[in-house]
Design a protein around this motif. Sequence first.
Motif, PDB file in Angstrom:
ATOM      1  N   LYS A 115       0.842  -1.206   0.000  1.00 29.59           N
ATOM      2  CA  LYS A 115       0.000   0.000   0.000  1.00 29.59           C
ATOM      3  C   LYS A 115       0.877   1.255   0.000  1.00 29.59           C
ATOM      4  N   SER A 118       2.399   1.610  -3.462  1.00 25.44           N
ATOM      5  CA  SER A 118       1.424   2.052  -4.465  1.00 25.44           C
ATOM      6  C   SER A 118       1.074   3.529  -4.271  1.00 25.44           C
ATOM      7  N   ASN A 119       1.002   4.000  -3.009  1.00 25.66           N
ATOM      8  CA  ASN A 119       0.768   5.435  -2.747  1.00 25.66           C
ATOM      9  C   ASN A 119       1.929   6.281  -3.261  1.00 25.66           C
ATOM     10  N   LYS A 122       1.552   6.607  -7.020  1.00 23.05           N
ATOM     11  CA  LYS A 122       0.464   7.520  -7.398  1.00 23.05           C
ATOM     12  C   LYS A 122       0.933   8.966  -7.303  1.00 23.05           C
ATOM     13  N   ASN A 123       1.755   9.263  -6.279  1.00 25.66           N
ATOM     14  CA  ASN A 123       2.221  10.638  -6.054  1.00 25.66           C
ATOM     15  C   ASN A 123       3.251  11.071  -7.068  1.00 25.66           C
TER      16      ASN A 123
END
Length: 124
Positions: A115, A118-119, A122-123
């Motif tokens: 997680k 993946s964050n 995304k950023n």
Amino acid sequence: MVVIVLTACPVGLRGDLTRWLLEISPGVFVGHLDARVREKLWERIVELSKNGRAIMVYSARNEQHLAFKVHGAEWSPTDCEGLELVKRPSGPKEVSFGSALHRGWSNASKYRQAKKYSNQMKNE
């Protein structure tokens, strides 16, 4: 004073030791012997013990007031700056904390790491 501890030795050897020493517990012998008898007895123990282990602790004129002999055991007497210590063999290599985590991450930890990764993706 002499203390002898036998482990996995023939019963005949235990019977032989009761001629000179008291057996206060199975395989544990205590008594008072002169040096010559003690050395002859140790030779006999080494000869008859076969695959067993024997440890003898006796009074001596040194800093510790004792000395010991070991036969058939992994532990061995070692002189360390005038003191006689017992050196035990090193066990299996310990795994460092970091490498243990890589091999044994919990499922919850794996989920958190995924997680977090993946964050980060995304950023970017």
